[in-house]
Design a protein around this motif. Structure first.
Motif, PDB file in Angstrom:
ATOM      1  N   ARG A 170       8.142  -1.708 -14.448  1.00  0.00           N
ATOM      2  CA  ARG A 170       9.169  -2.709 -14.171  1.00  0.00           C
ATOM      3  C   ARG A 170      10.430  -2.529 -15.015  1.00  0.00           C
ATOM      4  O   ARG A 170      11.514  -2.957 -14.612  1.00  0.00           O
ATOM      5  N   GLY A 223      10.770  -7.952  -7.822  1.00  0.00           N
ATOM      6  CA  GLY A 223       9.899  -7.935  -6.645  1.00  0.00           C
ATOM      7  C   GLY A 223       8.454  -7.675  -7.028  1.00  0.00           C
ATOM      8  O   GLY A 223       8.115  -7.360  -8.170  1.00  0.00           O
ATOM      9  N   SER A 224       7.586  -7.799  -6.037  1.00  0.00           N
ATOM     10  CA  SER A 224       6.152  -7.615  -6.244  1.00  0.00           C
ATOM     11  C   SER A 224       5.741  -6.194  -5.868  1.00  0.00           C
ATOM     12  O   SER A 224       6.076  -5.709  -4.794  1.00  0.00           O
ATOM     13  N   PHE A 225       5.003  -5.533  -6.761  1.00  0.00           N
ATOM     14  CA  PHE A 225       4.529  -4.186  -6.469  1.00  0.00           C
ATOM     15  C   PHE A 225       3.367  -4.190  -5.479  1.00  0.00           C
ATOM     16  O   PHE A 225       2.911  -3.134  -5.058  1.00  0.00           O
ATOM     17  N   ASP A 226       2.884  -5.388  -5.121  1.00  0.00           N
ATOM     18  CA  ASP A 226       1.871  -5.457  -4.071  1.00  0.00           C
ATOM     19  C   ASP A 226       2.486  -5.140  -2.712  1.00  0.00           C
ATOM     20  O   ASP A 226       1.789  -4.698  -1.799  1.00  0.00           O
ATOM     21  N   ASN A 227       3.789  -5.388  -2.559  1.00  0.00           N
ATOM     22  CA  ASN A 227       4.462  -5.183  -1.277  1.00  0.00           C
ATOM     23  C   ASN A 227       5.336  -3.944  -1.258  1.00  0.00           C
ATOM     24  O   ASN A 227       5.745  -3.501  -0.193  1.00  0.00           O
ATOM     25  N   GLU A 230       7.182   1.337  -6.894  1.00  0.00           N
ATOM     26  CA  GLU A 230       8.273   1.408  -7.855  1.00  0.00           C
ATOM     27  C   GLU A 230       9.356   2.329  -7.296  1.00  0.00           C
ATOM     28  O   GLU A 230       9.133   3.054  -6.329  1.00  0.00           O
TER      29      GLU A 230
END
Length: 503
Positions: A170, A223-227, A230
């Motif tokens: 991140r 943002g979310s790294f699930d979606n 990087e």
């Protein structure tokens, strides 16, 4: 390659300890000629303060992706190329607070011959003498106007070079150097080094002014790294290829050997099966009746459940009939049905209908439920049915009782008018807000959709088989309630119905 847009406010200052002759200063900024007449004959110290704003758009070319020996890189380099538009305002400090020129021979200023005319000691002393008010405004006189502003708004070519270090998925840290190149020579307020020479010419500075600066950038990937992954400039471009190759290497080679001959290859076979025994898809011997003895050794593959078995897998059943015959089972069912009261049998077949907020008009989507009620009543001529009206809790109780009465009456009138069922076969009752299907709901209209749907479930008419003690309830006392208008339906809307109904 990425695209980056940025905006910047900047302020720069400069001071030259050397004295610039008055003739050169007047040549630099002719519009200041009158005010510059007051300067000493020697001139003034060349100084400036420039402020401005700039907006740029760059293509960022990542160089770190060429490092293919890692799955993920921790270091990255990039080049940035683009264009910028800058609004520049430059002023000089030639006069003190009283409007008088500075004393160039002030005794506090070290001599130019000691450490040089532009030494740091000399500049510090001059800086202390200046009042810091930049009163003389520079103008661009190079005949390169842009947007009719005499060249103080200028397009620039922007170039960047940076080195980045990834601290985590991140957060990353970047050291970047950036340069602005433009055809503008008044960033420092001056474009001439010498006044007119004997042949009428002059000596301009060599090049247009350039702006350079180095900055430290803290980058945060939001943002979310699930979606999303990087940023791709940290990834090896061959990573998908390497992943596929690694996956292929881990796959076992296909071996069709079936050692025990049960039809399941050894790669999938979970049991070494005896010859001739049937197996399931995992190669495990079947035990169809679950008695603990596999089928190939069981003399009764489907033993009746609940009994012990002997060594051959045969159930040990006590003396007497093992099971009822089919006719006996059919007779038992028929005898049970004959003694069931009709009200008990029919209770399951009577539905309910729902209403929009403050309405008692029958909604077309419930015509099917009413048809079902009518069908049951026609097939059972001696059957009487109770229609009970209910409301939600968002009006006074006497109002809700009247509205509940009207809803039950509307349902009965519909069945009488459309199916010819005698009115005396119906019992009209109402419960108002006293018998909610879903309790504990707020009595406000300012609620979310889920709560509104729960209110909708409470606005209903229920049908049930009449019991001997059920009698008609008369019209309740209270104000007139409800509307008999059709439910609304906004074209293209996902829901239909009253604005507050949720449907």
């Amino acid at each position: 390659v990425s695209v980056r847009g940025s905006a910047m406010y900047f302020s720069t200052k400069g001071l030259d300890g050397r004295i610039t002759p008055k003739r050169v200063l007047q040549l630099d900024n002719p519009h200041l000629s009158n005010s510059l007449q007051a300067l000493n004959n020697e001139g003034a110290w060349r100084n400036f303060k420039t402020t401005g704003i700039s907006g740029s758009l760059e293509a960022i070319i990542s160089l770190g992706n060429i490092l293919w020996h890692r799955e993920r890189n921790r270091w990255n380099m990039y080049l940035g190329l683009g264009m910028a538009m800058s609004a520049i305002n430059t002023k000089m400090d030639y006069f003190d607070a009283n409007g008088n020129p500075y004393n160039l021979n002030d005794p506090s200023i070290p001599s130019a011959g000691v450490n040089g005319s532009n030494s740091s000691e000399r500049r510090k002393a001059i800086q202390a003498l200046l009042d810091g008010v930049y009163e003389s405004e520079a103008q661009n006189e190079r005949d390169v106007p842009f947007l009719f502003d005499n060249g103080t708004i200028v397009p620039s070519f922007v170039a960047s070079f940076a080195v980045s270090r990834k601290l985590s998925k991140r957060i990353n840290l970047t050291l970047e150097h950036k340069v602005y190149l433009q055809d503008f020579d008044k960033w420092d307020g001056h474009e001439w080094r010498e006044a007119d020479s004997a042949d009428g010419g002059g000596d301009q500075t060599n090049d247009s002014d350039q702006a350079h600066y180095t900055n430290l950038i803290l980058g945060i990937n939001i943002g979310s790294f699930d979606n999303r992954t990087e940023p791709l400039y940290w990834m090896n471009p061959l990573d998908p290829v390497f992943s596929n190759v690694a996956e292929l290497k881990l796959r076992p080679e296909l071996d069709l050997t079936d050692t025990d001959g049960d039809g399941v290859i050894d790669m999938l076979d979970q049991e070494e099966t005896e010859a001739g025994c049937p197996v399931d898809t995992r190669g495990v011997s079947l035990d169809s009746d679950g008695d603990g003895l596999i089928d190939c050794k069981d003399k009764e593959i489907y033993s009746p459940p609940g009994y012990e078995i002997d060594n051959d897998g045969v159930a040990i059943v006590p003396e007497g009939p093992k099971y009822l015959t089919e006719p006996e089972i059919a007779n038992m069912i028929n005898d049970r049905v004959k003694v069931l009261p009709k009200s008990e049998a029919m209770e399951w077949f009577l539905p309910m209908i729902h209403f929009d907020l403050d309405k008692y008009r029958i909604k077309p989507e419930f015509y099917g439920q009413l048809h079902h009620v009518a069908t049951v009543m026609k097939q059972n001529p001696g059957l009487r049915v109770v229609a009970e009206g209910n409301t939600d809790n968002r009006m006074p109780n006497d109002y809700n009782n009247v509205l509940a009465y009207k809803r039950a009456k509307a349902a009965i009138d519909y069945l009488v008018a459309n199916y010819g069922i005698s009115r005396d076969r119906f019992v009209l009752r109402y419960g108002g807000e006293e018998r909610p299907m879903i309790g504990g709901l707020p009595d406000s209209h300012n609620i979310d959709k889920d709560k509104e749907i729960q209110h909708y479930m409470n606005r209903r008419v229920e049908f049930r088989i009449a019991q001997p003690g059920d009698t008609n309830m008369g019209h309740p006392s209270g104000p007139d309630a409800g509307k008999n208008t059709p439910h609304s339906s906004r074209p293209g809307s996902k829901y239909s119905g009253n604005r507050n109904s949720g449907y």
